[in-house]
Write a protein that holds these residues in place. Structure first.
Motif, PDB file in Angstrom:
ATOM      1  N   PRO A 157      -4.882   3.392  -4.840  1.00 52.37           N
ATOM      2  CA  PRO A 157      -4.186   4.709  -4.705  1.00 52.37           C
ATOM      3  C   PRO A 157      -2.824   4.384  -5.711  1.00 52.37           C
ATOM      4  N   LYS A 158      -2.394   5.708  -6.204  1.00 48.27           N
ATOM      5  CA  LYS A 158      -1.116   5.615  -6.596  1.00 48.27           C
ATOM      6  C   LYS A 158      -0.458   6.626  -5.676  1.00 48.27           C
ATOM      7  N   LEU A 159       1.116   6.316  -5.949  1.00 49.90           N
ATOM      8  CA  LEU A 159       2.076   7.175  -5.376  1.00 49.90           C
ATOM      9  C   LEU A 159       2.883   7.791  -6.216  1.00 49.90           C
ATOM     10  N   ILE A 160       2.979   9.199  -5.911  1.00 47.17           N
ATOM     11  CA  ILE A 160       3.806  10.038  -6.721  1.00 47.17           C
ATOM     12  C   ILE A 160       4.914  10.607  -5.851  1.00 47.17           C
ATOM     13  N   ILE A 161       6.227  10.379  -6.125  1.00 44.12           N
ATOM     14  CA  ILE A 161       7.352  10.833  -5.502  1.00 44.12           C
ATOM     15  C   ILE A 161       8.083  11.865  -6.260  1.00 44.12           C
ATOM     16  N   ILE A 162       8.366  13.090  -5.716  1.00 43.70           N
ATOM     17  CA  ILE A 162       9.253  14.057  -6.026  1.00 43.70           C
ATOM     18  C   ILE A 162      10.139  14.312  -5.151  1.00 43.70           C
ATOM     19  N   GLU A 163      11.423  13.943  -5.683  1.00 45.71           N
ATOM     20  CA  GLU A 163      12.820  14.049  -5.022  1.00 45.71           C
ATOM     21  C   GLU A 163      13.572  15.265  -5.385  1.00 45.71           C
ATOM     22  N   LYS A 164      14.088  16.125  -4.631  1.00 46.54           N
ATOM     23  CA  LYS A 164      14.900  17.096  -5.078  1.00 46.54           C
ATOM     24  C   LYS A 164      16.116  16.449  -5.051  1.00 46.54           C
ATOM     25  N   THR A 180      17.884  18.217   0.366  1.00 44.20           N
ATOM     26  CA  THR A 180      17.817  16.607  -0.124  1.00 44.20           C
ATOM     27  C   THR A 180      16.032  16.496   0.378  1.00 44.20           C
ATOM     28  N   SER A 181      15.301  16.670  -0.167  1.00 45.19           N
ATOM     29  CA  SER A 181      13.789  16.724   0.352  1.00 45.19           C
ATOM     30  C   SER A 181      13.184  16.081  -0.549  1.00 45.19           C
ATOM     31  N   VAL A 182      11.957  15.648  -0.003  1.00 36.14           N
ATOM     32  CA  VAL A 182      11.028  14.767  -0.808  1.00 36.14           C
ATOM     33  C   VAL A 182       9.476  15.133  -0.609  1.00 36.14           C
ATOM     34  N   ILE A 183       8.629  14.948  -1.577  1.00 30.50           N
ATOM     35  CA  ILE A 183       7.088  15.452  -1.617  1.00 30.50           C
ATOM     36  C   ILE A 183       6.405  13.955  -2.080  1.00 30.50           C
ATOM     37  N   ALA A 184       5.766  13.667  -1.037  1.00 24.29           N
ATOM     38  CA  ALA A 184       5.064  12.351  -1.524  1.00 24.29           C
ATOM     39  C   ALA A 184       3.663  12.561  -1.607  1.00 24.29           C
ATOM     40  N   LEU A 185       3.092  12.200  -2.720  1.00 20.80           N
ATOM     41  CA  LEU A 185       1.516  12.209  -2.793  1.00 20.80           C
ATOM     42  C   LEU A 185       0.835  10.852  -3.165  1.00 20.80           C
ATOM     43  N   ALA A 186       0.037  10.694  -2.034  1.00 24.23           N
ATOM     44  CA  ALA A 186      -0.769   9.387  -2.338  1.00 24.23           C
ATOM     45  C   ALA A 186      -1.854   9.787  -3.043  1.00 24.23           C
ATOM     46  N   SER A 187      -2.134   9.348  -4.142  1.00 28.69           N
ATOM     47  CA  SER A 187      -3.383   9.816  -4.982  1.00 28.69           C
ATOM     48  C   SER A 187      -4.623   8.757  -5.209  1.00 28.69           C
ATOM     49  N   TYR A 188      -5.793   9.102  -4.711  1.00 30.98           N
ATOM     50  CA  TYR A 188      -6.937   8.026  -4.648  1.00 30.98           C
ATOM     51  C   TYR A 188      -7.666   8.176  -5.965  1.00 30.98           C
ATOM     52  N   ASN A 193       0.761  -1.200  -0.087  1.00 29.99           N
ATOM     53  CA  ASN A 193       0.014  -0.002   0.045  1.00 29.99           C
ATOM     54  C   ASN A 193       0.951   1.363  -0.036  1.00 29.99           C
ATOM     55  N   VAL A 194       0.161   2.440  -0.387  1.00 28.84           N
ATOM     56  CA  VAL A 194       1.055   3.564  -0.612  1.00 28.84           C
ATOM     57  C   VAL A 194       1.781   4.049   0.861  1.00 28.84           C
ATOM     58  N   ASN A 195       1.035   3.822   1.913  1.00 29.85           N
ATOM     59  CA  ASN A 195       1.614   4.254   3.271  1.00 29.85           C
ATOM     60  C   ASN A 195       2.791   3.620   3.578  1.00 29.85           C
ATOM     61  N   SER A 196       2.730   2.370   3.319  1.00 27.09           N
ATOM     62  CA  SER A 196       3.941   1.555   3.744  1.00 27.09           C
ATOM     63  C   SER A 196       5.442   2.044   2.904  1.00 27.09           C
ATOM     64  N   ILE A 197       5.145   2.593   1.674  1.00 22.75           N
ATOM     65  CA  ILE A 197       6.275   3.139   0.875  1.00 22.75           C
ATOM     66  C   ILE A 197       6.672   4.463   1.388  1.00 22.75           C
ATOM     67  N   ILE A 198       5.535   5.180   1.702  1.00 27.35           N
ATOM     68  CA  ILE A 198       5.912   6.468   2.220  1.00 27.35           C
ATOM     69  C   ILE A 198       6.704   6.580   3.466  1.00 27.35           C
ATOM     70  N   LYS A 199       6.294   5.579   4.314  1.00 25.14           N
ATOM     71  CA  LYS A 199       6.845   5.645   5.490  1.00 25.14           C
ATOM     72  C   LYS A 199       8.405   4.849   5.374  1.00 25.14           C
ATOM     73  N   LEU A 200       8.542   4.120   4.479  1.00 28.43           N
ATOM     74  CA  LEU A 200      10.067   3.696   3.942  1.00 28.43           C
ATOM     75  C   LEU A 200      10.837   4.911   3.473  1.00 28.43           C
ATOM     76  N   ILE A 201      10.231   5.619   2.531  1.00 25.19           N
ATOM     77  CA  ILE A 201      10.980   6.811   2.268  1.00 25.19           C
ATOM     78  C   ILE A 201      11.286   7.757   3.258  1.00 25.19           C
ATOM     79  N   ALA A 202      10.230   8.127   3.999  1.00 25.40           N
ATOM     80  CA  ALA A 202      10.449   9.178   4.979  1.00 25.40           C
ATOM     81  C   ALA A 202      11.420   8.487   5.909  1.00 25.40           C
ATOM     82  N   LYS A 203      11.788   7.469   6.380  1.00 23.20           N
ATOM     83  CA  LYS A 203      12.742   6.776   7.128  1.00 23.20           C
ATOM     84  C   LYS A 203      14.041   6.959   6.685  1.00 23.20           C
ATOM     85  N   SER A 204      14.018   6.829   5.280  1.00 21.76           N
ATOM     86  CA  SER A 204      15.262   6.925   4.608  1.00 21.76           C
ATOM     87  C   SER A 204      15.776   8.377   4.461  1.00 21.76           C
TER      88      SER A 204
END
Ligand SMILES: C[S@@+](CC[C@H](N)C(=O)[O-])C[C@H]1O[C@@H](n2cnc3c(N)ncnc32)[C@H](O)[C@@H]1O
Length: 188
Positions: free
Chosen positions: A179-186, A131-139, A6-17
């Motif tokens: 839902p789909k997950l969009i990741i924007i990484e600077k 070094t930042s990220v914007i994560a969007l979970a899109s339903y 699910n999208v939230n588990s991937i968001i958490k993984l990226i946030a942790k890293s």
């Protein structure tokens, strides 16, 4: 160990890293407060969290949840649209999350909309740290959801690849329009 189903588990993984103690996070759609609480647990008492929602009920619930977890003094939850976020934020953002769509168990006609979502993304891009990220979970299952996803996708795919890594996660074998997950990484 979490499953990446699910999208939230991937968001958490990226946030942790990406995040460390003391960083600043932004939840552009706080809803019940689950996402910002998760992010605050990573950045800790030395970090800072901004949150936005247009529904008073969501703002109150999130403030209460953060207070119960002793984050009331290093967070600011604002009852306003994320398209106005520049009026309130005076720090660089290390990680921003959007959980788009409607608040579960509330009025399903109050949804995020592509024009204000894109306006908010543009505003955040001006205040991102190095070094930042914007994560969007899109339903995409509700009315207006697919339209919003396609509009956001059209916008993010125009971003300069020298400055940003942009990707989309799709759960290809799941039923019922996951839902789909969009990741924007600077980029550094
Ligand atoms: C899917 S819910 C968020 C779930 C939340 N992140 C959580 O952990 O429970 C989407 C939220 O976006 C809010 N919203 C809609 N339009 C908004 C806007 N322009 N600015 C900020 N929040 C908005 C809705 O009120 C709703 O609470």
């Amino acid at each position: 160990m979490e499953d990446f189903n699910n999208v939230n588990s991937i968001i958490k993984l990226i946030a942790k890293s990406k995040l460390k103690n003391g960083d600043t996070v932004l939840d552009a759609t706080v809803g019940n407060g689950n996402d910002i609480l998760y992010l605050m647990k990573i950045v800790g008492e030395n970090g800072f969290g901004y949150g936005f929602d247009i529904q008073e009920v969501a703002v109150k619930k999130t403030r209460r949840l953060l207070a119960e977890n002793a984050y009331e003094n290093n967070s600011e939850i604002i009852c306003d649209g994320h398209e106005n976020l520049k009026l309130y934020i005076n720090k660089k953002i290390d990680f921003a999350v959007f959980n788009l769509g409607y608040l579960p168990k509330a009025d399903h006609s109050i949804i995020t909309r592509s024009d204000t979502t894109i306006e908010a993304i543009k505003s955040i891009m001006d205040i991102l740290s190095k070094t930042s990220v914007i994560a969007l979970a899109s339903y995409v299952g509700h009315e207006g959801g697919m339209e919003e996803f396609l509009a956001v996708k059209s916008f993010v795919q125009t971003l300069d690849q020298k400055k940003y890594n942009v990707s989309i996660f799709n759960f290809l074998n799941q039923k019922n329009s996951p839902p789909k997950l969009i990741i924007i990484e600077k980029r550094k």
